[in-house]
Design a protein around this motif. Structure first.
Motif, PDB file in Angstrom:
ATOM      1  N   ARG A 223       6.452  10.945   7.994  1.00 35.02           N
ATOM      2  CA  ARG A 223       5.074  10.650   7.596  1.00 35.02           C
ATOM      3  C   ARG A 223       5.008   9.211   7.088  1.00 35.02           C
ATOM      4  NH1 ARG A 223       4.237  10.219   2.194  1.00 35.02           N
ATOM      5  NH2 ARG A 223       1.997  10.447   2.454  1.00 35.02           N
ATOM      6  N   LEU A 224       3.853   8.567   7.292  1.00 35.18           N
ATOM      7  CA  LEU A 224       3.642   7.225   6.786  1.00 35.18           C
ATOM      8  C   LEU A 224       3.563   7.272   5.263  1.00 35.18           C
ATOM      9  CD1 LEU A 224       3.084   4.233   7.526  1.00 35.18           C
ATOM     10  CD2 LEU A 224       0.643   4.817   7.501  1.00 35.18           C
ATOM     11  N   GLY A 225       4.441   6.517   4.604  1.00 34.91           N
ATOM     12  CA  GLY A 225       4.476   6.542   3.145  1.00 34.91           C
ATOM     13  C   GLY A 225       4.081   5.232   2.487  1.00 34.91           C
TER      14      GLY A 225
ATOM     15  N   SER B 281      -1.735 -10.820   6.654  1.00 36.38           N
ATOM     16  CA  SER B 281      -2.100  -9.481   7.141  1.00 36.38           C
ATOM     17  C   SER B 281      -2.113  -9.404   8.663  1.00 36.38           C
ATOM     18  CB  SER B 281      -3.469  -9.049   6.580  1.00 36.38           C
ATOM     19  OG  SER B 281      -3.422  -8.993   5.170  1.00 36.38           O
ATOM     20  N   THR B 282      -1.245 -10.170   9.286  1.00 35.55           N
ATOM     21  CA  THR B 282      -1.087 -10.120  10.735  1.00 35.55           C
ATOM     22  C   THR B 282       0.133  -9.303  11.150  1.00 35.55           C
ATOM     23  OG1 THR B 282       0.124 -12.208  10.643  1.00 35.55           O
ATOM     24  CG2 THR B 282      -2.236 -12.325  11.117  1.00 35.55           C
ATOM     25  N   CYS B 283       0.986  -8.992  10.182  1.00 37.01           N
ATOM     26  CA  CYS B 283       2.174  -8.162  10.423  1.00 37.01           C
ATOM     27  C   CYS B 283       2.316  -7.180   9.274  1.00 37.01           C
ATOM     28  CB  CYS B 283       3.438  -9.004  10.519  1.00 37.01           C
ATOM     29  SG  CYS B 283       3.540 -10.026  11.995  1.00 37.01           S
ATOM     30  N   ALA B 284       3.023  -6.102   9.536  1.00 39.71           N
ATOM     31  CA  ALA B 284       3.247  -5.124   8.482  1.00 39.71           C
ATOM     32  C   ALA B 284       4.572  -4.413   8.701  1.00 39.71           C
ATOM     33  CB  ALA B 284       2.113  -4.102   8.437  1.00 39.71           C
ATOM     34  N   LEU B 285       5.210  -4.083   7.605  1.00 37.53           N
ATOM     35  CA  LEU B 285       6.376  -3.208   7.629  1.00 37.53           C
ATOM     36  C   LEU B 285       5.883  -1.810   7.281  1.00 37.53           C
ATOM     37  CD1 LEU B 285       9.477  -2.973   7.916  1.00 37.53           C
ATOM     38  CD2 LEU B 285       9.597  -3.236   5.421  1.00 37.53           C
ATOM     39  N   LEU B 286       5.894  -0.926   8.282  1.00 33.74           N
ATOM     40  CA  LEU B 286       5.511   0.457   8.063  1.00 33.74           C
ATOM     41  C   LEU B 286       6.755   1.219   7.621  1.00 33.74           C
ATOM     42  CD1 LEU B 286       3.410   1.045  11.327  1.00 33.74           C
ATOM     43  CD2 LEU B 286       2.680  -0.011   9.172  1.00 33.74           C
ATOM     44  N   VAL B 287       6.657   1.902   6.502  1.00 33.34           N
ATOM     45  CA  VAL B 287       7.789   2.661   5.982  1.00 33.34           C
ATOM     46  C   VAL B 287       7.446   4.142   6.056  1.00 33.34           C
ATOM     47  CG1 VAL B 287       9.320   3.058   4.025  1.00 33.34           C
ATOM     48  CG2 VAL B 287       8.422   0.758   4.466  1.00 33.34           C
ATOM     49  N   TYR B 288       8.181   4.843   6.906  1.00 32.14           N
ATOM     50  CA  TYR B 288       7.973   6.275   7.078  1.00 32.14           C
ATOM     51  C   TYR B 288       8.954   7.049   6.214  1.00 32.14           C
ATOM     52  CZ  TYR B 288       4.659   5.719  10.892  1.00 32.14           C
ATOM     53  OH  TYR B 288       3.548   5.418  11.634  1.00 32.14           O
ATOM     54  N   GLU B 289       8.487   8.160   5.661  1.00 28.53           N
ATOM     55  CA  GLU B 289       9.309   9.024   4.834  1.00 28.53           C
ATOM     56  C   GLU B 289       9.589  10.321   5.590  1.00 28.53           C
ATOM     57  OE1 GLU B 289       6.735   9.534   1.522  1.00 28.53           O
ATOM     58  OE2 GLU B 289       7.303   7.636   0.576  1.00 28.53           O
ATOM     59  N   ARG B 290      10.815  10.791   5.472  1.00 30.01           N
ATOM     60  CA  ARG B 290      11.155  12.058   6.122  1.00 30.01           C
ATOM     61  C   ARG B 290      10.407  13.192   5.440  1.00 30.01           C
ATOM     62  NH1 ARG B 290      15.468  13.551   9.299  1.00 30.01           N
ATOM     63  NH2 ARG B 290      16.687  11.712   8.713  1.00 30.01           N
ATOM     64  N   LEU B 291       9.782  14.049   6.206  1.00 31.43           N
ATOM     65  CA  LEU B 291       9.035  15.171   5.641  1.00 31.43           C
ATOM     66  C   LEU B 291       9.964  16.044   4.810  1.00 31.43           C
ATOM     67  CD1 LEU B 291       6.854  16.167   8.733  1.00 31.43           C
ATOM     68  CD2 LEU B 291       6.094  15.014   6.663  1.00 31.43           C
ATOM     69  N   GLY B 292       9.535  16.350   3.598  1.00 32.94           N
ATOM     70  CA  GLY B 292      10.350  17.142   2.699  1.00 32.94           C
ATOM     71  C   GLY B 292      11.345  16.327   1.907  1.00 32.94           C
TER      72      GLY B 292
ATOM     73  N   ARG C 194      13.772   9.289   1.805  1.00 40.18           N
ATOM     74  CA  ARG C 194      14.564   8.925   2.982  1.00 40.18           C
ATOM     75  C   ARG C 194      13.637   8.177   3.927  1.00 40.18           C
ATOM     76  NH1 ARG C 194      19.188  12.113   3.307  1.00 40.18           N
ATOM     77  NH2 ARG C 194      19.880  10.620   4.888  1.00 40.18           N
ATOM     78  N   TYR C 195      14.058   7.005   4.417  1.00 42.75           N
ATOM     79  CA  TYR C 195      13.110   6.086   5.015  1.00 42.75           C
ATOM     80  C   TYR C 195      13.472   5.666   6.437  1.00 42.75           C
ATOM     81  CZ  TYR C 195      11.911   5.625   0.086  1.00 42.75           C
ATOM     82  OH  TYR C 195      11.554   5.888  -1.214  1.00 42.75           O
ATOM     83  N   LYS C 196      12.424   5.309   7.180  1.00 38.34           N
ATOM     84  CA  LYS C 196      12.545   4.678   8.489  1.00 38.34           C
ATOM     85  C   LYS C 196      11.614   3.468   8.505  1.00 38.34           C
ATOM     86  CE  LYS C 196      12.863   7.337  12.109  1.00 38.34           C
ATOM     87  NZ  LYS C 196      14.217   7.043  12.630  1.00 38.34           N
ATOM     88  N   PHE C 197      12.135   2.297   8.890  1.00 36.00           N
ATOM     89  CA  PHE C 197      11.361   1.056   8.895  1.00 36.00           C
ATOM     90  C   PHE C 197      10.833   0.757  10.289  1.00 36.00           C
ATOM     91  CE2 PHE C 197      14.059  -1.010   5.278  1.00 36.00           C
ATOM     92  CZ  PHE C 197      13.458  -0.156   4.366  1.00 36.00           C
ATOM     93  N   ILE C 198       9.566   0.322  10.343  1.00 37.78           N
ATOM     94  CA  ILE C 198       8.970  -0.148  11.594  1.00 37.78           C
ATOM     95  C   ILE C 198       8.208  -1.432  11.292  1.00 37.78           C
ATOM     96  CG2 ILE C 198       7.339   0.314  13.460  1.00 37.78           C
ATOM     97  CD1 ILE C 198       7.883   3.258  13.113  1.00 37.78           C
ATOM     98  N   LEU C 199       8.685  -2.549  11.841  1.00 40.53           N
ATOM     99  CA  LEU C 199       7.974  -3.821  11.713  1.00 40.53           C
ATOM    100  C   LEU C 199       7.072  -3.997  12.917  1.00 40.53           C
ATOM    101  CD1 LEU C 199       7.678  -6.496  10.098  1.00 40.53           C
ATOM    102  CD2 LEU C 199       9.471  -7.434  11.579  1.00 40.53           C
ATOM    103  N   THR C 200       5.822  -4.333  12.681  1.00 39.83           N
ATOM    104  CA  THR C 200       4.864  -4.419  13.772  1.00 39.83           C
ATOM    105  C   THR C 200       3.829  -5.498  13.512  1.00 39.83           C
ATOM    106  OG1 THR C 200       3.211  -3.177  15.053  1.00 39.83           O
ATOM    107  CG2 THR C 200       3.392  -2.650  12.725  1.00 39.83           C
TER     108      THR C 200
ATOM    109  N   GLU D 236       0.848  -1.197   0.000  1.00 39.74           N
ATOM    110  CA  GLU D 236       0.000   0.000   0.000  1.00 39.74           C
ATOM    111  C   GLU D 236       0.880   1.242   0.000  1.00 39.74           C
ATOM    112  OE1 GLU D 236      -3.148   2.409   2.919  1.00 39.74           O
ATOM    113  OE2 GLU D 236      -2.273   0.493   3.552  1.00 39.74           O
ATOM    114  N   THR D 237       0.510   2.204  -0.817  1.00 39.03           N
ATOM    115  CA  THR D 237       1.199   3.496  -0.858  1.00 39.03           C
ATOM    116  C   THR D 237       0.269   4.580  -0.342  1.00 39.03           C
ATOM    117  OG1 THR D 237       2.582   2.855  -2.733  1.00 39.03           O
ATOM    118  CG2 THR D 237       2.296   5.213  -2.341  1.00 39.03           C
ATOM    119  N   ILE D 238       0.787   5.449   0.521  1.00 40.67           N
ATOM    120  CA  ILE D 238       0.029   6.602   1.013  1.00 40.67           C
ATOM    121  C   ILE D 238       0.598   7.817   0.317  1.00 40.67           C
ATOM    122  CG2 ILE D 238      -0.531   8.028   3.015  1.00 40.67           C
ATOM    123  CD1 ILE D 238       0.342   4.345   3.433  1.00 40.67           C
ATOM    124  N   ARG D 239      -0.148   8.395  -0.597  1.00 40.20           N
ATOM    125  CA  ARG D 239       0.396   9.401  -1.493  1.00 40.20           C
ATOM    126  C   ARG D 239       0.715  10.704  -0.771  1.00 40.20           C
ATOM    127  NH1 ARG D 239      -3.831  10.494  -5.116  1.00 40.20           N
ATOM    128  NH2 ARG D 239      -2.418  11.539  -6.561  1.00 40.20           N
TER     129      ARG D 239
END
Length: 290
Positions: A145-147, A155-166, A170-176, A108-111
């Protein structure tokens, strides 16, 4: 002078070079809450070989305890100019897949916040609340921001990929873990609804993009495939539209009757495959056939 420049680049560590952008890719999921990824950082133009990473990582992120503690294990690490090894990376990728990281999930992409047309859609798309996720940490939303959300097959786990604002590359990974297993189809429907609202407001390109996200996020939901088919038809991508429409019909046969009356598919009505498979007209016999 060129030889001296090459030697300087060869010796320069990644920490001495400015990063312009990052890229990542999902190798695959295993049968638990663990995902294999690739991650690369590219230098500012002129600081190293153009188009080659100065940081390369291939490895896994896994939740290894009952508590949401994530363990990151890189099986391949390289830093600095001229350290990118395509062959070695391909070999480690194959090893990870042979080790069980060969399952495809959902993406999924969050535009962007400004591309969400209604508060109801925004509440689902821009927030992680519906996931009922419980990671070991959350990033500072003033900086990130969530990207992207990458779901495992169950669908019991997800890798959330956050993008640096601006800096969306540039990414930050969160596995949950995800404690609402219906979250993914609900988020897919939210994108589909947002796509229709964007279409109604005159944003055809945005409507197509959101409808595609909805269909890719929840491909088992007939409504997401149907609406994506409609947007493809209205964008002149008729072959792609038929493919998605047939997928929607396969999930729920009632979409055939709906498409037969839907003005969104007017551009398909002259097609033989639309008439055969949606309007259920039989192909006339070939007079030259034996």
């Amino acid at each position: 002078m060129r030889a001296l420049l090459f030697l300087l680049l060869l010796a320069a560590p990644a920490s001495a070079l400015d990063i312009e952008r990052e890229e990542y890719a999902i190798v695959g999921w295993n049968n638990a809450c663990s995902v294999a990824v690739e991650r690369y950082a590219y230098p500012v133009l002129g600081q190293a070989i153009h188009g080659e990473p100065i940081t390369s990582r291939v490895g896994t992120l896994a939740i290894v305890t009952a508590r949401p503690v994530v363990e990151t294990r890189w099986v391949y690490e390289a830093d600095g100019a001229n350290t990118y090894d395509k062959g070695a990376i391909a070999a480690f990728r194959r090893k990870l897949r042979k080790a069980g990281f060969d399952r495809r999930g959902f993406d999924e992409t969050i535009r962007d916040a400004v591309t969400v047309e209604s508060p109801g859609s925004a509440e689902v798309i821009l927030s992680t609340a519906i996931l009922e996720a419980r990671p070991d940490f959350w990033p500072d939303t003033n900086e990130w921001r969530l990207g992207h959300v990458h779901y495992n097959p169950l669908s019991t786990c997800a890798l959330l990929v956050y993008e640096r604002l601006g800096e969306r590359d540039r990414y930050k990974f969160i596995l949950t873990r995800i404690y609402n297993t219906n979250a993914r189809p609900e988020r897919g429907r939210a994108h589909t609804t947002n796509g229709r609202l964007l279409f109604n407001s005159g944003d055809l390109a945005g409507a197509l993009a959101e409808s595609e996200i909805g269909a890719r996020t929840a491909p088992e939901v007939g409504g997401t495939r149907y609406q994506y088919a409609a947007m493809l038809a209205m964008n002149g991508r008729l072959d792609d539209s038929m493919r998605e429409l047939l997928a929607a019909k396969k999930i729920d046969g009632r979409f055939a009757a709906k498409a037969a009356k839907d003005e969104d598919f007017d551009s398909l009505r002259v097609r033989q495959d639309f008439q055969e498979l949606v309007l259920k007209r039989e192909r006339p016999p070939d007079p030259g056939a034996p």
